[in-house]
Design a protein around this motif. Structure first.
Motif, PDB file in Angstrom:
ATOM      1  N   VAL A   5      -8.859   5.756  -1.214  1.00 26.58           N
ATOM      2  CA  VAL A   5      -7.598   5.023  -1.201  1.00 26.58           C
ATOM      3  C   VAL A   5      -7.310   4.518  -2.605  1.00 26.58           C
ATOM      4  N   GLU A   6      -6.269   5.081  -3.221  1.00 26.15           N
ATOM      5  CA  GLU A   6      -5.887   4.678  -4.568  1.00 26.15           C
ATOM      6  C   GLU A   6      -4.894   3.518  -4.523  1.00 26.15           C
ATOM      7  N   SER A   7      -4.930   2.727  -5.567  1.00 29.95           N
ATOM      8  CA  SER A   7      -3.968   1.639  -5.726  1.00 29.95           C
ATOM      9  C   SER A   7      -3.845   1.320  -7.208  1.00 29.95           C
ATOM     10  N   GLY A   8      -2.848   0.506  -7.535  1.00 33.00           N
ATOM     11  CA  GLY A   8      -2.707   0.034  -8.903  1.00 33.00           C
ATOM     12  C   GLY A   8      -1.618   0.705  -9.712  1.00 33.00           C
ATOM     13  N   GLY A   9      -0.973   1.710  -9.135  1.00 34.74           N
ATOM     14  CA  GLY A   9       0.114   2.353  -9.854  1.00 34.74           C
ATOM     15  C   GLY A   9       1.315   1.432  -9.979  1.00 34.74           C
ATOM     16  N   SER A  17       0.006  -1.074 -19.997  1.00 31.53           N
ATOM     17  CA  SER A  17      -1.304  -0.767 -19.420  1.00 31.53           C
ATOM     18  C   SER A  17      -1.256  -0.869 -17.906  1.00 31.53           C
ATOM     19  N   LEU A  18      -2.118  -0.125 -17.279  1.00 22.66           N
ATOM     20  CA  LEU A  18      -2.328  -0.205 -15.835  1.00 22.66           C
ATOM     21  C   LEU A  18      -3.793   0.089 -15.559  1.00 22.66           C
ATOM     22  N   ARG A  19      -4.301  -0.465 -14.460  1.00 29.13           N
ATOM     23  CA  ARG A  19      -5.632  -0.106 -14.010  1.00 29.13           C
ATOM     24  C   ARG A  19      -5.531   0.413 -12.582  1.00 29.13           C
ATOM     25  N   ASP A  89       2.779  10.358 -19.497  1.00 26.77           N
ATOM     26  CA  ASP A  89       1.736  10.014 -18.530  1.00 26.77           C
ATOM     27  C   ASP A  89       2.306   9.819 -17.126  1.00 26.77           C
ATOM     28  N   THR A  90       3.625   9.840 -17.014  1.00 23.43           N
ATOM     29  CA  THR A  90       4.255   9.675 -15.712  1.00 23.43           C
ATOM     30  C   THR A  90       3.819  10.788 -14.774  1.00 23.43           C
ATOM     31  N   ALA A  91       3.280  10.412 -13.621  1.00 28.75           N
ATOM     32  CA  ALA A  91       2.759  11.389 -12.653  1.00 28.75           C
ATOM     33  C   ALA A  91       2.239  10.643 -11.434  1.00 28.75           C
ATOM     34  N   GLN A 109       1.555   6.341  -7.702  1.00 29.59           N
ATOM     35  CA  GLN A 109       2.539   6.774  -8.684  1.00 29.59           C
ATOM     36  C   GLN A 109       2.479   5.900  -9.933  1.00 29.59           C
ATOM     37  N   VAL A 110       2.471   6.543 -11.070  1.00 29.48           N
ATOM     38  CA  VAL A 110       2.569   5.863 -12.362  1.00 29.48           C
ATOM     39  C   VAL A 110       3.830   6.361 -13.056  1.00 29.48           C
TER      40      VAL A 110
END
Length: 114
Positions: A5-9, A17-19, A89-91, A109-110
């Motif tokens: 489970v991804e998060s943080g976008g 910056s993002l983590r 880096d958008t993806a 999503q970033v």
């Protein structure tokens, strides 16, 4: 079946910056290579970063010096720290339980604006 489970976008301006975080269900996966890849609609997926069971890391040339992959085995969590973000880096970013990227989560999503 592994669950990731991804998060943080999110949406940031260039230079920001993002983590990203990825919680995974099986501790055993942290003993092997895990990684992050990204994909833009209509383009092939791009491997971004990988971390081996021994902690050694590899990065795509496009992100070297800006992205850092790490993991916290106690929390079954994989991270991707991203600094100096660029519009390219958008993806959609996915974490994978293997470095062939066969098992992965739903993505986060970033979006980087100029």
């Amino acid at each position: 079946q592994v669950q990731l489970v991804e998060s943080g976008g999110g949406s940031v301006q260039a230079g920001g910056s993002l983590r990203l975080s990825c919680e995974f269900s099986e501790y055993t996966y942290s003993k092997h290579c895990m990684g992050w890849f990204r994909q833009v609609p209509g383009k092939e997926r791009e491997g971004v970063a990988a971390i081996e069971g021994d902690g050694s890391t590899n990065y795509a040339d496009s992100v070297k010096g800006r992205f850092t992959i790490s993991k916290d085995n106690a929390k079954n969590t994989l991270y991707l720290q991203m600094v100096g973000l660029k519009p390219e880096d958008t993806a959609m970013y996915y974490c994978a339980a293997d470095c062939s990227f066969n098992s992965y989560g739903q993505g986060t999503q970033v979006t980087v604006s100029s």
